[in-house]
Design a protein around this motif. Structure first.
Motif, mmCIF file in Angstrom:
data_model
loop_
_atom_site.group_PDB
_atom_site.id
_atom_site.type_symbol
_atom_site.label_atom_id
_atom_site.label_comp_id
_atom_site.label_asym_id
_atom_site.label_seq_id
_atom_site.Cartn_x
_atom_site.Cartn_y
_atom_site.Cartn_z
ATOM 1 N N UNK A 34 0.832 -1.208 0.000
ATOM 2 C CA UNK A 34 0.000 0.000 0.000
ATOM 3 C C UNK A 34 0.865 1.257 0.000
ATOM 4 N N UNK A 35 1.827 1.338 0.929
ATOM 5 C CA UNK A 35 2.610 2.560 1.089
ATOM 6 C C UNK A 35 3.762 2.681 0.092
ATOM 7 N N UNK A 36 4.286 1.574 -0.378
ATOM 8 C CA UNK A 36 5.419 1.620 -1.293
ATOM 9 C C UNK A 36 5.005 1.625 -2.761
ATOM 10 N N UNK A 37 3.771 1.189 -3.019
ATOM 11 C CA UNK A 37 3.318 1.107 -4.410
ATOM 12 C C UNK A 37 2.123 2.024 -4.659
ATOM 13 N N UNK A 83 -7.584 11.866 12.165
ATOM 14 C CA UNK A 83 -7.041 10.570 11.753
ATOM 15 C C UNK A 83 -6.176 9.994 12.862
ATOM 16 N N UNK A 84 -6.382 8.726 13.158
ATOM 17 C CA UNK A 84 -5.514 7.971 14.065
ATOM 18 C C UNK A 84 -5.149 6.683 13.351
ATOM 19 N N UNK A 85 -3.934 6.627 12.808
ATOM 20 C CA UNK A 85 -3.518 5.481 12.003
ATOM 21 C C UNK A 85 -3.419 4.193 12.809
ATOM 22 N N UNK A 86 -3.417 4.315 14.139
ATOM 23 C CA UNK A 86 -3.297 3.127 14.983
ATOM 24 C C UNK A 86 -4.645 2.506 15.309
ATOM 25 N N UNK A 87 -5.730 3.196 14.992
ATOM 26 C CA UNK A 87 -7.070 2.717 15.341
ATOM 27 C C UNK A 87 -7.813 2.304 14.071
ATOM 28 N N UNK A 88 -8.261 1.060 13.970
ATOM 29 C CA UNK A 88 -9.013 0.634 12.776
ATOM 30 C C UNK A 88 -10.371 1.321 12.701
ATOM 31 N N UNK A 89 -10.688 1.841 11.534
ATOM 32 C CA UNK A 89 -11.950 2.547 11.334
ATOM 33 C C UNK A 89 -12.472 2.268 9.936
ATOM 34 N N UNK A 90 -13.729 2.603 9.721
ATOM 35 C CA UNK A 90 -14.321 2.530 8.391
ATOM 36 C C UNK A 90 -14.393 3.955 7.844
ATOM 37 N N UNK A 91 -13.632 4.230 6.805
ATOM 38 C CA UNK A 91 -13.642 5.547 6.167
ATOM 39 C C UNK A 91 -14.648 5.513 5.021
ATOM 40 N N UNK A 92 -15.595 6.443 5.043
ATOM 41 C CA UNK A 92 -16.614 6.520 4.001
ATOM 42 C C UNK A 92 -16.432 7.803 3.203
ATOM 43 N N UNK A 93 -16.317 7.653 1.893
ATOM 44 C CA UNK A 93 -15.963 8.766 1.012
ATOM 45 C C UNK A 93 -16.979 8.885 -0.114
ATOM 46 N N UNK A 95 -3.274 6.520 6.129
ATOM 47 C CA UNK A 95 -3.693 5.329 6.864
ATOM 48 C C UNK A 95 -3.489 4.108 5.962
ATOM 49 N N UNK A 96 -3.117 2.983 6.562
ATOM 50 C CA UNK A 96 -3.037 1.733 5.816
ATOM 51 C C UNK A 96 -4.444 1.158 5.718
ATOM 52 N N UNK A 97 -5.214 1.665 4.753
ATOM 53 C CA UNK A 97 -6.590 1.210 4.599
ATOM 54 C C UNK A 97 -6.714 0.216 3.450
ATOM 55 N N UNK A 98 -7.803 -0.531 3.470
ATOM 56 C CA UNK A 98 -8.103 -1.485 2.420
ATOM 57 C C UNK A 98 -9.365 -1.052 1.681
ATOM 58 N N UNK A 99 -9.258 -0.888 0.381
ATOM 59 C CA UNK A 99 -10.437 -0.559 -0.417
ATOM 60 C C UNK A 99 -11.426 -1.722 -0.377
ATOM 61 N N UNK A 100 -12.687 -1.392 -0.279
ATOM 62 C CA UNK A 100 -13.775 -2.344 -0.483
ATOM 63 C C UNK A 100 -14.384 -1.972 -1.829
ATOM 64 N N UNK A 101 -14.201 -2.816 -2.846
ATOM 65 C CA UNK A 101 -14.584 -2.433 -4.207
ATOM 66 C C UNK A 101 -15.233 -3.584 -4.966
ATOM 67 N N UNK A 102 -15.701 -3.281 -6.159
ATOM 68 C CA UNK A 102 -16.396 -4.272 -6.970
ATOM 69 C C UNK A 102 -15.450 -5.405 -7.372
ATOM 70 N N UNK A 103 -15.952 -6.628 -7.277
ATOM 71 C CA UNK A 103 -15.127 -7.799 -7.566
ATOM 72 C C UNK A 103 -14.615 -7.792 -9.003
ATOM 73 N N UNK A 104 -15.411 -7.236 -9.930
ATOM 74 C CA UNK A 104 -14.969 -7.239 -11.327
ATOM 75 C C UNK A 104 -13.675 -6.460 -11.533
#
Length: 239
Positions: A36-39, A63-73, A90-99
């Motif tokens: 995530x951070x390097x690419x 923002x608190x990068x140490x606390x897991x949260x759901x970011x809605x944009x 933040x080291x977040x994970x996208x939730x996106x369409x499977x396609x």
């Protein structure tokens, strides 16, 4: 016309190179956070710079990068992806369409970064993906969701889907509303023409889930929506 062709060619070639870089990193047992951070993050920052996009960020204190949260944009343009990657520390994970996860090179690179695909046409697979996302959150990762489910045609805030809110309730973490203003003019939905311009990226205060459940999830959706609208109105028509 020349700028249009050059920018789109650059984004395509640059993206292929960074997808290969993500896959290469993963061969050395790199963690999803490192990918995530390097690419993903430098990939997004360079694209914004080359395309002449200046982003004004506000609300970093929320923002608190140490606390897991759901970011809605809110979602206006495919350039929203570059903006959130470049500006949300933040080291977040996208939730996106499977396609999207099936696109050659691009899909495998996103999987290496730990992003999560949702099969929206298959309820069983969608539930399985949501459970995976909830486990990632409980394991310390944040998740980023576009609650509208699709891009806005005119930049206005569309209606929200319940899925992301049910995920937040299941994981028990706070929701952080984030508002983007300006990307709809830079690249409108359905267009490949890229305009220079300014973008506002406003990170709202975390919304605790105490007192919320599936019974009153509509109230939670209204609170998140109101926060986004307030942020968009605050930056004004300049963006």
């Amino acid at each position: 016309m020349i700028r249009f062709l050059c920018l789109n060619a650059f984004i395509a070639i640059y993206s292929i190179l960074f997808c290969l870089w993500a896959i290469l990193l993963s061969l050395f047992n790199s963690s999803p956070g490192r990918v995530h951070f390097w690419v993903a993050v430098p990939w997004a920052k360079v694209i914004l710079l080359v395309c002449g996009i200046k982003v004004t960020v506000s609300g970093n204190e929320n923002v608190d990068s140490e606390v897991p949260r759901v970011y809605m944009v809110n979602h206006q343009s495919y350039f929203d992806v570059f903006v959130v990657l470049a500006c949300l520390p933040v080291d977040f994970k996208f939730l996106l369409k499977e396609e999207l996860m099936r696109i050659p090179l691009f899909g495998p690179a996103m999987k290496r970064a730990g992003y999560i695909g949702i099969e929206r046409d298959d309820p069983r697979k969608a539930i399985k993906s949501m459970n995976l996302a909830a486990e990632r959150i409980k394991g310390g990762a944040s998740v980023l969701i576009f609650p509208e489910g699709t891009r806005s045609l005119d930049g206005s805030l569309g209606s929200f889907k319940k899925g992301g809110f049910n995920l937040a309730l299941k994981s028990g973490c706070d929701i952080v509303p984030v508002a983007i203003s300006g990307t709809a003019r830079i690249v409108p939905k359905g267009s490949l023409k890229i305009e220079k311009g300014n973008v506002a990226f406003s990170i709202g205060r975390p919304i605790p889930l105490a007192g919320y459940s599936r019974r009153n999830v509509a109230q939670l959706m209204d609170e998140v929506r109101a926060s986004m609208l307030a942020s968009k109105q605050k930056v004004g028509p300049h963006f």
